[in-house]
Write a protein that holds these residues in place. Sequence first.
Motif, PDB file in Angstrom:
ATOM      1  N   THR A   1       0.831  -1.220   0.000  1.00 34.90           N
ATOM      2  CA  THR A   1       0.000   0.000   0.000  1.00 34.90           C
ATOM      3  C   THR A   1       0.859   1.261   0.000  1.00 34.90           C
ATOM      4  OG1 THR A   1      -0.145   0.207   2.419  1.00 34.90           O
ATOM      5  CG2 THR A   1      -1.785  -1.205   1.334  1.00 34.90           C
ATOM      6  N   ASN A   2       2.162   1.136   0.223  1.00 32.35           N
ATOM      7  CA  ASN A   2       3.034   2.312   0.299  1.00 32.35           C
ATOM      8  C   ASN A   2       3.024   3.066  -1.021  1.00 32.35           C
ATOM      9  OD1 ASN A   2       5.557   0.549   2.265  1.00 32.35           O
ATOM     10  ND2 ASN A   2       3.630   1.470   2.890  1.00 32.35           N
ATOM     11  N   GLY A   3       2.769   4.365  -0.920  1.00 33.06           N
ATOM     12  CA  GLY A   3       2.658   5.192  -2.111  1.00 33.06           C
ATOM     13  C   GLY A   3       1.293   5.102  -2.768  1.00 33.06           C
ATOM     14  N   LYS A   4       0.426   4.245  -2.242  1.00 34.55           N
ATOM     15  CA  LYS A   4      -0.936   4.072  -2.783  1.00 34.55           C
ATOM     16  C   LYS A   4      -1.934   4.056  -1.627  1.00 34.55           C
ATOM     17  CE  LYS A   4       0.043   0.182  -4.723  1.00 34.55           C
ATOM     18  NZ  LYS A   4      -0.118  -1.085  -5.495  1.00 34.55           N
ATOM     19  N   GLY A   5      -1.887   5.077  -0.817  1.00 39.76           N
ATOM     20  CA  GLY A   5      -2.795   5.153   0.319  1.00 39.76           C
ATOM     21  C   GLY A   5      -2.074   5.236   1.644  1.00 39.76           C
ATOM     22  N   THR A   6      -0.827   4.756   1.672  1.00 44.03           N
ATOM     23  CA  THR A   6      -0.017   4.902   2.884  1.00 44.03           C
ATOM     24  C   THR A   6       1.294   5.585   2.521  1.00 44.03           C
ATOM     25  OG1 THR A   6       1.057   2.736   2.668  1.00 44.03           O
ATOM     26  CG2 THR A   6      -1.019   2.820   3.907  1.00 44.03           C
ATOM     27  N   TYR A   7       2.014   6.017   3.536  1.00 46.37           N
ATOM     28  CA  TYR A   7       3.271   6.729   3.328  1.00 46.37           C
ATOM     29  C   TYR A   7       4.236   5.881   2.509  1.00 46.37           C
ATOM     30  CZ  TYR A   7       7.693   9.048   4.409  1.00 46.37           C
ATOM     31  OH  TYR A   7       8.917   9.670   4.319  1.00 46.37           O
ATOM     32  N   GLU A   8       4.820   6.485   1.493  1.00 45.33           N
ATOM     33  CA  GLU A   8       5.660   5.751   0.546  1.00 45.33           C
ATOM     34  C   GLU A   8       6.902   5.138   1.175  1.00 45.33           C
ATOM     35  OE1 GLU A   8       7.987   9.761  -1.071  1.00 45.33           O
ATOM     36  OE2 GLU A   8       6.595   8.680  -2.368  1.00 45.33           O
ATOM     37  N   GLY A   9       7.344   5.697   2.290  1.00 41.06           N
ATOM     38  CA  GLY A   9       8.560   5.195   2.922  1.00 41.06           C
ATOM     39  C   GLY A   9       8.350   4.051   3.896  1.00 41.06           C
ATOM     40  N   GLY A  10       7.108   3.591   4.059  1.00 43.74           N
ATOM     41  CA  GLY A  10       6.830   2.528   5.015  1.00 43.74           C
ATOM     42  C   GLY A  10       6.359   3.083   6.347  1.00 43.74           C
ATOM     43  N   ARG A  11       6.069   2.183   7.261  1.00 48.56           N
ATOM     44  CA  ARG A  11       5.521   2.587   8.558  1.00 48.56           C
ATOM     45  C   ARG A  11       6.217   1.839   9.685  1.00 48.56           C
ATOM     46  NH1 ARG A  11      -0.691   1.617   7.584  1.00 48.56           N
ATOM     47  NH2 ARG A  11       0.140  -0.070   6.302  1.00 48.56           N
ATOM     48  N   TYR A  12       5.858   2.203  10.915  1.00 47.62           N
ATOM     49  CA  TYR A  12       6.477   1.615  12.109  1.00 47.62           C
ATOM     50  C   TYR A  12       5.396   1.023  13.016  1.00 47.62           C
ATOM     51  CZ  TYR A  12      10.416   4.880  11.072  1.00 47.62           C
ATOM     52  OH  TYR A  12      11.437   5.597  10.499  1.00 47.62           O
ATOM     53  N   ILE A  13       5.803   0.064  13.832  1.00 45.41           N
ATOM     54  CA  ILE A  13       4.992  -0.435  14.941  1.00 45.41           C
ATOM     55  C   ILE A  13       5.891  -0.472  16.175  1.00 45.41           C
ATOM     56  CG2 ILE A  13       3.697  -2.380  15.908  1.00 45.41           C
ATOM     57  CD1 ILE A  13       2.909  -3.177  13.097  1.00 45.41           C
ATOM     58  N   ASP A  14       5.388   0.027  17.299  1.00 47.94           N
ATOM     59  CA  ASP A  14       6.111  -0.023  18.565  1.00 47.94           C
ATOM     60  C   ASP A  14       5.706  -1.283  19.321  1.00 47.94           C
ATOM     61  OD1 ASP A  14       7.294   2.406  18.042  1.00 47.94           O
ATOM     62  OD2 ASP A  14       5.782   3.549  19.131  1.00 47.94           O
ATOM     63  N   LEU A  15       6.690  -1.958  19.903  1.00 45.51           N
ATOM     64  CA  LEU A  15       6.437  -3.193  20.642  1.00 45.51           C
ATOM     65  C   LEU A  15       7.191  -3.162  21.962  1.00 45.51           C
ATOM     66  CD1 LEU A  15       6.917  -5.694  17.671  1.00 45.51           C
ATOM     67  CD2 LEU A  15       4.727  -4.988  18.670  1.00 45.51           C
ATOM     68  N   ARG A  16       6.808  -4.068  22.848  1.00 42.60           N
ATOM     69  CA  ARG A  16       7.502  -4.272  24.110  1.00 42.60           C
ATOM     70  C   ARG A  16       8.007  -5.709  24.160  1.00 42.60           C
ATOM     71  NH1 ARG A  16       8.892   0.145  27.377  1.00 42.60           N
ATOM     72  NH2 ARG A  16       7.187   1.632  27.424  1.00 42.60           N
ATOM     73  N   ILE A  17       9.148  -5.910  24.789  1.00 43.24           N
ATOM     74  CA  ILE A  17       9.710  -7.256  24.910  1.00 43.24           C
ATOM     75  C   ILE A  17       8.763  -8.117  25.748  1.00 43.24           C
ATOM     76  CG2 ILE A  17      11.625  -8.613  25.832  1.00 43.24           C
ATOM     77  CD1 ILE A  17      13.426  -6.189  25.335  1.00 43.24           C
ATOM     78  N   PRO A  18       8.327  -9.248  25.207  1.00 45.82           N
ATOM     79  CA  PRO A  18       7.431 -10.124  25.972  1.00 45.82           C
ATOM     80  C   PRO A  18       8.217 -10.987  26.949  1.00 45.82           C
ATOM     81  CG  PRO A  18       7.873 -11.113  23.848  1.00 45.82           C
ATOM     82  CD  PRO A  18       8.593  -9.767  23.855  1.00 45.82           C
TER      83      PRO A  18
END
Length: 202
Positions: A138-155
């Motif tokens: 979807t990057n460049g076609k509805g979402t930011y062309e450079g990609g996205r991030y997700i924040d996580l915590r160590i399980p």
Amino acid sequence: MFSACRQPKKYHDAITVAAVNNKGALADILSFQQGLNASFRDPEISPLPDRFRMRFDGLEFFEPDTSFRVWARLERTPDALPFQMQTSTDEQAAERVYGILSFNLKGIPYRLEVYQSPDLVLEAGYEDYLFLPFSDLTNGKGTYEGGRYIDLRIPTGDSILLDFNKAYNPYCAYNPKYSCPLVPEINRMEVEIPAGVRAFKK
């Protein structure tokens, strides 16, 4: 001087019981969206230039979709050494491969690297913070062309919940003064993920 492309600490909350069952999933996703919008309105932490923040009505999100919430197996890589990750500017970001996330999405198996910052881990509240940059079709076609991030915590164990409904844009998508890590080739996914934050319309 470029600013680091890190989101406010409150978006690094640990996964709660409500976040791992479908009954509480919608409320959890909507709470994330509301919190993110609140941070963008706050002049102290918003990445938006004043000319955009003053007329900011909220980010555009895809409709919540629980099919983009998946459990991943975490394979830790304790011997991985820190390296310099390329960014959107001439600067580099120190990161270390904390582990490999293995999961299936839409019937396709994936293995993504998840990272830990040797510098950020020394800051209070970030000791167990993990950083997952990814790109999709979807990057460049509805979402930011450079990609996205997700924040996580160590399980505590070897399983971790990936909720792509919480995918957000790097700050450089809103303001060129930020220096943001680029998505490594290994984390490029050949699938459309219409979940999370959409591209920013200026």
